[in-house]
Design a protein around this motif. Structure first.
Motif, PDB file in Angstrom:
ATOM      1  N   TYR A 188       0.808  -1.217   0.000  1.00 59.04           N
ATOM      2  CA  TYR A 188       0.000   0.000   0.000  1.00 59.04           C
ATOM      3  C   TYR A 188       0.844   1.271   0.000  1.00 59.04           C
ATOM      4  O   TYR A 188       0.384   2.317  -0.480  1.00 59.04           O
ATOM      5  CB  TYR A 188      -0.979  -0.016   1.171  1.00 59.04           C
ATOM      6  CG  TYR A 188      -2.264  -0.738   0.815  1.00 59.04           C
ATOM      7  CD1 TYR A 188      -3.133  -0.198  -0.131  1.00 59.04           C
ATOM      8  CD2 TYR A 188      -2.578  -1.964   1.381  1.00 59.04           C
ATOM      9  CE1 TYR A 188      -4.289  -0.857  -0.487  1.00 59.04           C
ATOM     10  CE2 TYR A 188      -3.743  -2.628   1.034  1.00 59.04           C
ATOM     11  CZ  TYR A 188      -4.592  -2.075   0.092  1.00 59.04           C
ATOM     12  OH  TYR A 188      -5.737  -2.727  -0.271  1.00 59.04           O
ATOM     13  N   ILE A 189       2.053   1.208   0.513  1.00 63.21           N
ATOM     14  CA  ILE A 189       2.958   2.352   0.379  1.00 63.21           C
ATOM     15  C   ILE A 189       3.236   2.611  -1.101  1.00 63.21           C
ATOM     16  O   ILE A 189       3.202   3.762  -1.562  1.00 63.21           O
ATOM     17  CB  ILE A 189       4.269   2.095   1.147  1.00 63.21           C
ATOM     18  CG1 ILE A 189       4.020   2.157   2.653  1.00 63.21           C
ATOM     19  CG2 ILE A 189       5.338   3.127   0.754  1.00 63.21           C
ATOM     20  CD1 ILE A 189       5.220   1.767   3.487  1.00 63.21           C
ATOM     21  N   ASN A 190       3.483   1.536  -1.850  1.00 63.45           N
ATOM     22  CA  ASN A 190       3.708   1.676  -3.290  1.00 63.45           C
ATOM     23  C   ASN A 190       2.443   2.123  -4.019  1.00 63.45           C
ATOM     24  O   ASN A 190       2.507   2.925  -4.957  1.00 63.45           O
ATOM     25  CB  ASN A 190       4.197   0.343  -3.872  1.00 63.45           C
ATOM     26  CG  ASN A 190       5.642   0.044  -3.528  1.00 63.45           C
ATOM     27  OD1 ASN A 190       6.570   0.502  -4.195  1.00 63.45           O
ATOM     28  ND2 ASN A 190       5.848  -0.730  -2.479  1.00 63.45           N
ATOM     29  N   ILE A 191       1.298   1.619  -3.573  1.00 65.38           N
ATOM     30  CA  ILE A 191       0.033   2.019  -4.200  1.00 65.38           C
ATOM     31  C   ILE A 191      -0.236   3.503  -3.977  1.00 65.38           C
ATOM     32  O   ILE A 191      -0.590   4.235  -4.911  1.00 65.38           O
ATOM     33  CB  ILE A 191      -1.130   1.167  -3.651  1.00 65.38           C
ATOM     34  CG1 ILE A 191      -1.039  -0.267  -4.171  1.00 65.38           C
ATOM     35  CG2 ILE A 191      -2.482   1.775  -4.044  1.00 65.38           C
ATOM     36  CD1 ILE A 191      -2.084  -1.201  -3.592  1.00 65.38           C
ATOM     37  N   PHE A 192      -0.070   3.960  -2.739  1.00 66.89           N
ATOM     38  CA  PHE A 192      -0.339   5.366  -2.435  1.00 66.89           C
ATOM     39  C   PHE A 192       0.641   6.287  -3.163  1.00 66.89           C
ATOM     40  O   PHE A 192       0.270   7.390  -3.585  1.00 66.89           O
ATOM     41  CB  PHE A 192      -0.266   5.607  -0.933  1.00 66.89           C
ATOM     42  CG  PHE A 192      -1.387   4.963  -0.174  1.00 66.89           C
ATOM     43  CD1 PHE A 192      -2.640   4.803  -0.749  1.00 66.89           C
ATOM     44  CD2 PHE A 192      -1.191   4.506   1.124  1.00 66.89           C
ATOM     45  CE1 PHE A 192      -3.672   4.204  -0.056  1.00 66.89           C
ATOM     46  CE2 PHE A 192      -2.220   3.908   1.832  1.00 66.89           C
ATOM     47  CZ  PHE A 192      -3.465   3.749   1.233  1.00 66.89           C
ATOM     48  N   ALA A 193       1.887   5.830  -3.320  1.00 66.73           N
ATOM     49  CA  ALA A 193       2.858   6.615  -4.082  1.00 66.73           C
ATOM     50  C   ALA A 193       2.413   6.752  -5.529  1.00 66.73           C
ATOM     51  O   ALA A 193       2.536   7.828  -6.141  1.00 66.73           O
ATOM     52  CB  ALA A 193       4.233   5.963  -3.999  1.00 66.73           C
ATOM     53  N   ALA A 194       1.872   5.672  -6.088  1.00 67.31           N
ATOM     54  CA  ALA A 194       1.375   5.712  -7.472  1.00 67.31           C
ATOM     55  C   ALA A 194       0.121   6.573  -7.583  1.00 67.31           C
ATOM     56  O   ALA A 194      -0.058   7.305  -8.565  1.00 67.31           O
ATOM     57  CB  ALA A 194       1.082   4.290  -7.953  1.00 67.31           C
ATOM     58  N   ILE A 195      -0.745   6.510  -6.568  1.00 63.91           N
ATOM     59  CA  ILE A 195      -1.966   7.315  -6.584  1.00 63.91           C
ATOM     60  C   ILE A 195      -1.650   8.807  -6.567  1.00 63.91           C
ATOM     61  O   ILE A 195      -2.291   9.609  -7.260  1.00 63.91           O
ATOM     62  CB  ILE A 195      -2.874   6.931  -5.394  1.00 63.91           C
ATOM     63  CG1 ILE A 195      -3.451   5.528  -5.593  1.00 63.91           C
ATOM     64  CG2 ILE A 195      -4.007   7.940  -5.223  1.00 63.91           C
ATOM     65  CD1 ILE A 195      -4.263   5.021  -4.416  1.00 63.91           C
ATOM     66  N   LEU A 196      -0.657   9.181  -5.787  1.00 62.11           N
ATOM     67  CA  LEU A 196      -0.279  10.598  -5.690  1.00 62.11           C
ATOM     68  C   LEU A 196       0.276  11.135  -7.007  1.00 62.11           C
ATOM     69  O   LEU A 196       0.262  12.357  -7.237  1.00 62.11           O
ATOM     70  CB  LEU A 196       0.752  10.783  -4.574  1.00 62.11           C
ATOM     71  CG  LEU A 196       0.240  10.554  -3.146  1.00 62.11           C
ATOM     72  CD1 LEU A 196       1.377  10.667  -2.149  1.00 62.11           C
ATOM     73  CD2 LEU A 196      -0.873  11.551  -2.810  1.00 62.11           C
ATOM     74  N   ARG A 197       0.751  10.243  -7.868  1.00 66.16           N
ATOM     75  CA  ARG A 197       1.272  10.674  -9.176  1.00 66.16           C
ATOM     76  C   ARG A 197       0.160  10.869 -10.202  1.00 66.16           C
ATOM     77  O   ARG A 197       0.408  11.384 -11.293  1.00 66.16           O
ATOM     78  CB  ARG A 197       2.287   9.659  -9.695  1.00 66.16           C
ATOM     79  CG  ARG A 197       3.594   9.653  -8.899  1.00 66.16           C
ATOM     80  CD  ARG A 197       4.692   8.924  -9.656  1.00 66.16           C
ATOM     81  NE  ARG A 197       4.397   7.504  -9.791  1.00 66.16           N
ATOM     82  CZ  ARG A 197       4.808   6.560  -8.932  1.00 66.16           C
ATOM     83  NH1 ARG A 197       5.520   6.907  -7.865  1.00 66.16           N
ATOM     84  NH2 ARG A 197       4.511   5.305  -9.126  1.00 66.16           N
TER      85      ARG A 197
END
Length: 314
Positions: free
Chosen positions: A221-230
């Motif tokens: 989810y850290i990776n998911i949230f990083a992708a969402i913020l982009r």
């Protein structure tokens, strides 16, 4: 069969499950509440399985895993709740030694399988959001099947270790389990031997079966949230986040009570607190799962309207 399981380690042939209360009026109220929760749990999870099977638009990896989760939840509550309901309205509250072993094993098997399934579902969301163009290629039916088989393998094998390590101890009396089903921490309190080794085994297995998948979920989810913020559009970010919110809620409801129950020393456990925790991750979690996933999911709502023939009205 019972003689084989008993061996020379125990003089007990049955246990008494004390349950919640000795007050008849309170037990009648509890019976009504838990019967309602149980029936709605079966209905809700059964409905999700039916909708996923009937609507071809739901034949995707995410809904495949959701249907497996619903099957596990139905089995999870059926392992404990029907017996609990009988004991609430019956004077006889016994369970045989063999029945206790079987209930303990099945409960652990389903719970451990579900714990790892949550990690698989998080990975599925990661691929869907971070590698959306290759989602169908990566999450092939073969891979999805192997992932579920992996979860099942961990469930069956680790539940066996848990159960054997608990039931090889001598049980010579008393035979009253201060719980509403045969859960490992409650049963261990009756052992006529030192259970410090079992506490260590429970902690190690709890680390592997709860903290490891939970850590994987957090990393994903850290990776998911990083992708969402982009994602540039606010609507796109909201849509991406909403697909994860249900899963995060369900994982939190299940994992935290389980960690408290199985990763603390038995000497620090309170029977009443244990019952509440067990109710939460056994009954309440299974009851809320279909509600959480269906209320926040337009695809499930659309499938329900389609199956009931009301889709044309909208």
């Amino acid at each position: 069969m019972q003689d084989f399981l008993l061996g020379n380690h125990s003089s007990l042939t049955e246990f008494i499950l004390l349950g919640f209360s000795g007050n008849t009026k309170i037990n009648v109220i509890l019976f009504s509440v838990f019967l309602f929760l149980y029936l709605v749990t079966l209905l809700g999870n059964g409905l999700i399985i039916t909708l996923i099977r009937k609507d071809s638009r739901l034949h995707t990896p995410m809904y495949f895993f959701l249907s497996v989760l619903s099957i596990l939840d139905m089995g999870y509550v059926t392992t404990t709740v029907p017996q609990m309901l009988v004991h609430l309205v019956s004077k006889k509250k016994t369970i045989s030694y063999v029945g206790c072993v079987a209930q303990m094993y099945i409960f652990l098997m389903l719970g451990i399988t579900e714990s790892w399934l949550f990690a698989i579902m998080a990975y599925d969301r990661y691929v869907a959001i971070c590698h959306s163009l290759r989602y169908n290629v990566i999450m092939s039916p073969l891979l999805c099947g192997l992932m579920v088989a992996f979860c099942g393998f961990w469930g069956t094998s680790c539940a066996l270790i848990y159960t054997v390590s608990a039931m090889i101890l001598p049980y010579c009396g008393p035979n009253e389990i201060n719980h509403f089903f045969c859960e490992v921490p409650a049963v261990l309190k009756l052992a006529c031997a030192d259970t410090s080794l079992n506490d260590q085994v429970d902690f190690i297995l709890g680390f592997i079966l709860l903290l490891v998948p939970l850590s994987l979920i957090i990393i994903v989810y850290i990776n998911i949230f990083a992708a969402i913020l982009r994602i540039r559009s606010s609507q796109g970010r909201l849509k991406a986040f909403s697909t994860c919110a249900s899963h995060i809620t369900v994982v939190t409801m299940f994992s935290i009570p389980c960690m408290v129950m199985y990763m603390r020393p038995g000497s620090k456990a309170s029977p009443e607190e244990d019952k509440k925790l067990a109710l939460f991750y056994n009954v309440i979690s299974a009851f809320l799962n279909p509600i959480i996933y269906s209320l926040r999911n337009k695809d499930v709502k659309r499938a329900f309207l389609k199956v009931t023939g009301k889709g044309t009205l909208f």
